[in-house]
Scaffold this motif. Structure first.
Motif, mmCIF file in Angstrom:
data_model
loop_
_atom_site.group_PDB
_atom_site.id
_atom_site.type_symbol
_atom_site.label_atom_id
_atom_site.label_comp_id
_atom_site.label_asym_id
_atom_site.label_seq_id
_atom_site.Cartn_x
_atom_site.Cartn_y
_atom_site.Cartn_z
ATOM 1 N N TYR A 3 0.793 -1.301 -0.031
ATOM 2 C CA TYR A 3 0.034 -0.064 -0.021
ATOM 3 C C TYR A 3 1.005 1.377 0.021
ATOM 4 O O TYR A 3 1.629 1.423 1.047
ATOM 5 N N PHE A 4 0.610 2.205 -0.840
ATOM 6 C CA PHE A 4 1.466 3.362 -0.889
ATOM 7 C C PHE A 4 0.505 4.371 -0.460
ATOM 8 O O PHE A 4 -0.650 4.648 -1.038
ATOM 9 N N THR A 221 1.647 -10.721 5.048
ATOM 10 C CA THR A 221 2.411 -9.433 5.661
ATOM 11 C C THR A 221 1.999 -8.288 4.919
ATOM 12 O O THR A 221 2.416 -8.332 3.607
ATOM 13 N N THR A 222 1.469 -7.179 5.472
ATOM 14 C CA THR A 222 1.285 -6.151 4.713
ATOM 15 C C THR A 222 2.392 -5.070 4.831
ATOM 16 O O THR A 222 3.475 -5.075 5.647
ATOM 17 N N THR A 223 2.691 -4.450 3.485
ATOM 18 C CA THR A 223 3.934 -3.604 3.416
ATOM 19 C C THR A 223 3.297 -1.862 3.128
ATOM 20 O O THR A 223 2.397 -2.174 2.091
ATOM 21 N N ALA A 238 1.494 4.871 14.545
ATOM 22 C CA ALA A 238 0.472 4.483 15.458
ATOM 23 C C ALA A 238 0.217 3.056 15.188
ATOM 24 O O ALA A 238 -0.716 2.455 16.117
ATOM 25 N N LEU A 239 0.454 2.652 14.221
ATOM 26 C CA LEU A 239 0.080 1.219 13.738
ATOM 27 C C LEU A 239 1.083 0.204 14.457
ATOM 28 O O LEU A 239 2.026 -0.066 14.234
ATOM 29 N N ARG A 240 0.359 -0.611 15.469
ATOM 30 C CA ARG A 240 0.896 -1.770 16.095
ATOM 31 C C ARG A 240 0.708 -3.103 15.766
ATOM 32 O O ARG A 240 -0.133 -3.580 16.189
ATOM 33 N N ASP A 241 1.364 -3.383 14.593
ATOM 34 C CA ASP A 241 1.220 -4.607 14.264
ATOM 35 C C ASP A 241 2.454 -5.263 13.481
ATOM 36 O O ASP A 241 3.389 -4.468 13.519
ATOM 37 N N ALA A 242 2.432 -6.426 12.681
ATOM 38 C CA ALA A 242 3.558 -6.731 12.231
ATOM 39 C C ALA A 242 3.870 -6.432 10.584
ATOM 40 O O ALA A 242 4.776 -6.836 9.888
ATOM 41 N N SER A 243 3.049 -5.371 10.185
ATOM 42 C CA SER A 243 3.242 -4.946 8.789
ATOM 43 C C SER A 243 4.694 -4.146 8.751
ATOM 44 O O SER A 243 5.238 -3.730 9.585
ATOM 45 N N HIS A 244 5.252 -4.342 7.557
ATOM 46 C CA HIS A 244 6.584 -3.398 7.460
ATOM 47 C C HIS A 244 5.972 -1.836 6.954
ATOM 48 O O HIS A 244 5.156 -1.658 6.190
ATOM 49 N N ARG A 492 13.019 -0.708 -16.388
ATOM 50 C CA ARG A 492 12.237 -1.003 -15.487
ATOM 51 C C ARG A 492 12.597 -2.354 -14.552
ATOM 52 O O ARG A 492 12.291 -2.679 -13.417
ATOM 53 N N GLN A 493 13.460 -3.122 -15.143
ATOM 54 C CA GLN A 493 13.845 -4.080 -14.598
ATOM 55 C C GLN A 493 14.912 -3.686 -13.376
ATOM 56 O O GLN A 493 14.779 -4.547 -12.327
ATOM 57 N N LYS A 494 15.893 -2.950 -13.757
ATOM 58 C CA LYS A 494 16.947 -2.354 -12.692
ATOM 59 C C LYS A 494 16.250 -1.735 -11.613
ATOM 60 O O LYS A 494 16.492 -2.186 -10.385
ATOM 61 N N VAL A 495 15.140 -0.899 -11.809
ATOM 62 C CA VAL A 495 14.435 -0.336 -10.817
ATOM 63 C C VAL A 495 13.650 -1.291 -9.776
ATOM 64 O O VAL A 495 13.743 -1.178 -8.636
ATOM 65 N N TRP A 496 13.096 -2.403 -10.458
ATOM 66 C CA TRP A 496 12.428 -3.320 -9.732
ATOM 67 C C TRP A 496 13.316 -4.045 -9.016
ATOM 68 O O TRP A 496 13.109 -4.449 -8.005
ATOM 69 N N ASN A 497 14.658 -4.623 -9.539
ATOM 70 C CA ASN A 497 15.581 -5.241 -8.733
ATOM 71 C C ASN A 497 16.101 -4.324 -7.294
ATOM 72 O O ASN A 497 16.064 -5.224 -6.381
ATOM 73 N N ARG A 498 16.001 -3.355 -7.676
ATOM 74 C CA ARG A 498 16.311 -2.409 -6.365
ATOM 75 C C ARG A 498 15.205 -2.533 -5.445
ATOM 76 O O ARG A 498 15.667 -2.649 -4.244
ATOM 77 N N TRP A 499 13.896 -2.268 -5.664
ATOM 78 C CA TRP A 499 13.044 -2.640 -4.935
ATOM 79 C C TRP A 499 12.843 -3.771 -4.087
ATOM 80 O O TRP A 499 12.813 -4.107 -2.985
ATOM 81 N N GLN A 500 13.088 -4.996 -5.092
ATOM 82 C CA GLN A 500 13.077 -6.359 -4.345
ATOM 83 C C GLN A 500 14.240 -6.317 -3.329
ATOM 84 O O GLN A 500 14.088 -7.271 -2.674
ATOM 85 N N LYS A 501 15.318 -6.126 -3.597
ATOM 86 C CA LYS A 501 16.508 -5.980 -2.749
ATOM 87 C C LYS A 501 16.279 -5.203 -1.358
ATOM 88 O O LYS A 501 16.703 -5.793 -0.308
ATOM 89 N N PHE A 502 15.743 -4.220 -1.393
ATOM 90 C CA PHE A 502 15.560 -3.337 -0.430
ATOM 91 C C PHE A 502 14.105 -3.697 0.599
ATOM 92 O O PHE A 502 14.285 -3.704 1.780
ATOM 93 N N LEU A 503 13.222 -4.112 -0.078
ATOM 94 C CA LEU A 503 11.986 -4.530 0.605
ATOM 95 C C LEU A 503 12.108 -5.970 1.419
ATOM 96 O O LEU A 503 12.695 -6.813 1.007
ATOM 97 N N LYS A 504 11.391 -5.780 2.819
ATOM 98 C CA LYS A 504 11.591 -6.988 3.347
ATOM 99 C C LYS A 504 10.193 -7.934 3.383
ATOM 100 O O LYS A 504 9.159 -7.486 3.701
ATOM 101 N N ASP A 505 10.340 -8.765 2.345
ATOM 102 C CA ASP A 505 9.085 -9.628 2.074
ATOM 103 C C ASP A 505 8.940 -10.663 3.372
ATOM 104 O O ASP A 505 9.939 -11.237 3.922
#
Length: 505
Positions: A3-4, A221-223, A238-244, A492-505
């Motif tokens: 969610y953005f 798990t929500t991000t 204020a969000l107290r749960d396991a979401s990233h 698009r692929q390079k930008v997506w790779n950076r997102w994948q590397k940084f986000l905790k899934d």
């Protein structure tokens, strides 16, 4: 689900909203479910989405969520005749609204959605003196979405929100603020999920609850990624749960750009960095800003990810439009029309260019405060540049315009990474800019895909632009350099790779 978190998507948007739009398309392209979250009540939202190539499923609005109208199987086009007015009513048809009366006594008005022919937007009811009593608000998709109720002083005192079947799902009460204007004082979510009424002090508190509900209904798990700090940071804290939880930094993080390491933090970002351990990471548009934030907050997770994506270069294949096929001597600016973007200086600089390149033109795309736009319009007339300089306003389809131009200019004092500069380079437009935090130093290689000029050196910048307008080989070389930079660095692929590397899934 990703969610953005944003405030709105409007008919005219800033780079904050465009960044979120680009990102939701990127995530969905790679089959990662993602939605833009919006907060404000907006009956035209689902009309606006189509303007930007978004689907209903790409966005979840807080009011839509509680009204059960995020996605509708069908929509209706409502006209005045569909309102089933009393048979004794007389309707006087106007361009923007129709008056309704019984004999000589006015009973209300029916307003139309701008840009449509008689499509109902609201139905206003008035007393015998013409004072508003209540107003029904209609959604673009053809259902009565809410009703406003007014006190004897004509001020809003309550608003009810409905499901499509007319059931009341939310009530909002207002009290006068210190200036006598309506201020939300209580919101009641009616018998939510059969568990009784839920009470909130204002829309901010309801938004906190809304984000918690989005997280709760997600089987995985929500991000959350906060795109607009003033909207997303507080509720995510204020969000107290396991979401990233992540914060996208869309602006310069300090009040004074000269001191990014020790200067006072922007007020909207201050809470996020005061509690940086509460977030999984921070994202910037430029490497320079990421480096500054890492130096300032060495324990925080910070990375830079481009807000713009491109297609990769393919050997012996390009869609770059040759400079010879574009409007000769065409200068371009894309961004807000405001004093901090030094619009006046840009126009005066162009006047110098015009003296040496008589056929030169300058188009500025963007919106700004009407008073400032009027000042710039008057300046253009004063300099007798009406036939050469055009304030183009905001274009939703700006991507279709870039191929007409040869050079882009930017004299901003500060930015979080000018999207227009990246987008222009992706179309082979060399960028001429002063260095500022943040963007130009990350995007421009001097003499390869554009030029970096010293702040205040107007004559030197004018010389660079005139040189390009009068030297086709040099202009072509920088155009090819800009195109190569964009289609190698921000694919698009390079930008997506950076997102994948940084986000905790």
């Amino acid at each position: 689900m990703y969610y953005f978190v944003n405030e709105y998507i409007l008919q005219k948007n800033s780079s904050v909203e465009h960044t979120a739009m680009n990102r939701v398309k990127l995530f969905n392209h790679f089959q990662r479910p993602a939605k833009i979250v919006t907060k404000i009540y907006d009956r035209l939202l689902h009309q606006t989405l189509t303007t930007f190539g978004l689907k209903d499923d790409d966005v979840v609005n807080m009011f839509d969520f509680f009204q059960g109208t995020t996605e509708l199987a069908e929509t209706k086009v409502m006209h005045t005749d569909d309102l089933r007015l009393p048979v004794e009513s007389e309707v006087s048809v106007g361009a923007n609204f129709s008056g309704v009366s019984v004999g000589d006594i006015p009973t209300g008005n029916v307003g139309f959605i701008p840009g449509t022919i008689g499509r109902v937007f609201y139905q206003e009811f008035v007393d015998s003196q013409g004072n508003p009593i209540e107003t029904d608000l209609w959604d673009w998709r053809g259902f009565k979405s809410a009703t406003q109720y007014f006190g004897q002083d004509g001020k809003l005192i309550m608003q009810r929100y409905y499901q499509t079947d007319g059931k009341i799902v939310l009530e909002e009460y207002f009290a006068p603020d210190t200036n006598g204007n309506p201020l939300a004082s209580r919101m009641i979510l009616k018998d939510y999920q059969g568990k009784g009424d839920q009470f909130f002090q204002n829309p901010d508190d309801l938004f906190d609850f809304f984000l918690a509900e989005l997280s709760k209904q997600d089987p995985d798990t929500t991000t959350f990624i906060s795109d607009r700090p003033g909207t997303g940071v507080r509720p995510l804290l204020a969000l107290r749960d396991a979401s990233h939880k992540y914060v996208y930094v869309p602006i310069n993080h300090v009040v004074k750009q000269a001191d990014p390491i020790f200067g006072q933090l922007d007020g909207f970002l201050q809470p996020a960095f005061d509690h940086f351990n509460s977030f999984d990471g921070f994202i910037t548009a430029t490497p320079q800003q990421a480096a500054d934030l890492k130096q300032r907050f060495p324990k925080a997770e910070v990375t830079a990810i481009s807000a713009v994506t491109t297609t990769p270069l393919v050997k012996d294949e390009t869609s770059l439009k040759p400079m010879a096929n574009r409007l000769a001597g065409s200068l371009l600016y894309v961004g807000r029309i405001s004093a901090d973007k030094q619009i006046e200086q840009q126009i005066r600089l162009f006047a110098l260019i015009k003296q040496r390149v008589p056929h030169a033109t300058f188009d500025l795309y963007g919106y700004g405060d009407p008073a400032f736009v009027k000042q710039m319009t008057d300046l253009i007339a004063e300099l007798q540049l009406q036939s050469s300089v055009t304030l183009k306003d905001y274009y939703p389809d700006i991507d279709k315009q870039y191929d007409h131009y040869q050079v882009l200019i930017n004299l901003s004092f500060v930015d979080g990474g000018p999207m227009g500069m990246q987008e222009a380079m992706a179309h082979g437009i060399p960028a001429i800019s002063t260095p500022f935090n943040y963007g130009p130093q990350d995007y421009i290689q001097d003499g390869v895909n554009g030029y970096l000029c010293k702040p205040g050196d107007t004559l030197a910048m004018a010389d660079k632009i005139v040189d390009l307008f009068t030297d086709s080989k040099k202009l072509t070389a920088l155009s090819e350099g800009a195109y190569a930079t964009a289609h190698k660095s921000w694919t698009r692929q390079k930008v997506w790779n950076r997102w994948q590397k940084f986000l905790k899934d």
